[in-house]
Design an enzyme around this catalytic site. Structure first.
Site, PDB file in Angstrom:
ATOM      1  N   HIS A  78      38.201  40.608  44.910  1.00 21.01           N
ATOM      2  CA  HIS A  78      38.928  41.002  43.691  1.00 21.01           C
ATOM      3  C   HIS A  78      38.717  42.476  43.351  1.00 21.01           C
ATOM      4  O   HIS A  78      39.664  43.232  43.194  1.00 21.01           O
ATOM      5  CB  HIS A  78      38.429  40.179  42.497  1.00 21.01           C
ATOM      6  CG  HIS A  78      38.488  38.708  42.662  1.00 21.01           C
ATOM      7  ND1 HIS A  78      39.668  37.997  42.748  1.00 21.01           N
ATOM      8  CD2 HIS A  78      37.489  37.790  42.739  1.00 21.01           C
ATOM      9  CE1 HIS A  78      39.389  36.707  42.859  1.00 21.01           C
ATOM     10  NE2 HIS A  78      38.092  36.548  42.862  1.00 21.01           N
TER      11      HIS A  78
HETATM   12  O1  RIB Z   1      38.407  37.005  38.200  1.00 23.96           O
HETATM   13  C1  RIB Z   1      37.722  37.799  39.136  1.00 23.96           C
HETATM   14  C2  RIB Z   1      36.777  38.732  38.457  1.00 23.96           C
HETATM   15  O2  RIB Z   1      35.778  37.991  37.777  1.00 23.96           O
HETATM   16  C3  RIB Z   1      36.004  39.634  39.430  1.00 23.96           C
HETATM   17  O3  RIB Z   1      35.712  40.854  38.815  1.00 23.96           O
HETATM   18  C4  RIB Z   1      34.738  38.880  39.676  1.00 23.96           C
HETATM   19  O4  RIB Z   1      33.637  39.745  40.020  1.00 23.96           O
HETATM   20  C5  RIB Z   1      34.501  38.275  38.321  1.00 23.96           C
HETATM   21  O5  RIB Z   1      33.878  39.269  37.515  1.00 23.96           O
END
Ligand code: RIB
Ligand code: CA
Length: 316
Positions: free
Chosen positions: A236
């Site tokens: 992500h």
């Molecule tokens: O939804 C994904 C996000 O939430 C990313 O930043 C992961 O590290 C969590 O923080």
């Protein structure tokens, strides 16, 4: 000249990869930590351990341990009880600087005004608090790049992505602040990640950093497979940094994003106006409503992950 970047994070497995990517590709002005995947104590220790592992010496300032309004929500089911389970990490070799992250963000934005990009890859509490404290802050920033929200499904709820869900009030302040914003949502990042083969490639490299990340990713992929049925370990956070290295890997549109604060079932949802986007279109389509963000619709995920893997393999 390298892009000047400050990374605000909640390590977190994907945050760890984003930190390594940022230190390699950018002029990393600083790192700030926030509640989210784990407690502030854990996210701060985890960030310092990853930075010790890769010999990254950027200043780190610890930030807020609680959301502006909501109650704190952790993701230990995904990231483990420490927030970064799965590998033996070096103990931190440094402490956070004495300055609070909120003040550090304000100072760095002023010192590097017009040049600084802030990457938000955890709940947006620190930057929101900084904007409330210093209303001129948004005008000093070159851009804000956010891993958060989604143009489609959520992860922590059917409608909301975790970072925005953890502190929707903060996300609303950031999205409305007037600075140029890029939004890299879960709609893109959920399908952009390390496969088992990618993890094996890191492991077989014989390199300390890549090998440690491989162990972390094996834990993370197992949890993601079991809980969300994903087939890759979603990267992500690093996706939000890609536009500053290889922008052509991302397809995005300029449109409006509003954060739902009151919805019984939709609190924390990012309402993105896609009414002007024709399916399959790649034109930069301006939506009918007030534009406040550049929103990612898709990515060349394989090429993106190959770049991230190559970056990790560049470390000793
Ligand atoms: O939804 C994904 C996000 O939430 C990313 O930043 C992961 O590290 C969590 O923080
Ligand atoms: Ca994160």
């Amino acid at each position: 000249m390298k892009t000047k970047m400050l990374v605000d994070c909640d390590p977190g497995h994907d945050d760890a990869v984003a930190l390594l990517f940022a230190a390699h590709h950018f002029d990393l002005i600083g790192v700030t930590t926030v509640h989210g995947n784990a407690s502030l104590e854990n996210t701060t220790r985890n960030a310092l351990s990853v930075m010790a592992l890769a010999n990254i010496d950027a200043p780190l300032a610890a930030g807020r341990g609680e959301p502006l309004v909501a109650k704190a929500h952790e993701a230990t089911e995904i990231h483990g009880k420490t927030g970064l389970d799965g590998a033996t990490l070096p103990a931190p070799t440094r402490k956070p600087i004495a300055q609070h992250a909120v003040d550090f963000i304000i100072e760095m934005a002023y010192q590097h005004r017009g040049e600084l990009v802030i990457a938000l890859v955890g709940p947006e509490t620190n930057l929101a608090a900084a904007i409330k404290r210093e209303p001129r802050l948004a005008s000093w920033l070159r851009e804000i790049t956010i891993m958060g929200g989604s143009t489609t499904t959520g992860n922590i709820t059917p409608a909301a992505e975790f970072n925005v869900y953890c502190d929707p009030e903060a996300a609303a302040i950031v999205f409305e602040c007037g600075a140029p914003i890029r939004m890299m949502g879960y709609n893109v990042t959920r399908e952009t990640g390390f496969t088992h083969a990618d993890i094996e490639r890191l492991k077989q490299s014989g390199k300390q950093v890549a090998g440690t990340i491989a162990n972390l990713m094996a834990f993370y992929l197992d949890r993601q497979e079991r809980i969300y049925g994903l087939t890759v370990a979603p990267m992500h956070d690093v996706c939000a940094l890609i536009p500053y290295v290889v922008p052509e890997l991302i397809t995005d549109i300029n449109t409006s994003v509003r954060v739902e604060l009151a919805g019984t079932h939709t609190r924390g949802m990012t309402v993105c106006d896609l009414r002007g986007v024709r399916p399959g279109s790649t034109q930069k389509i301006t939506a009918a409503t007030r534009v406040n963000a550049r929103v990612a619709l898709s990515a060349q995920s394989r090429a993106l992950i190959d770049l991230v893997i190559d970056t990790l393999l560049a470390y000793p």
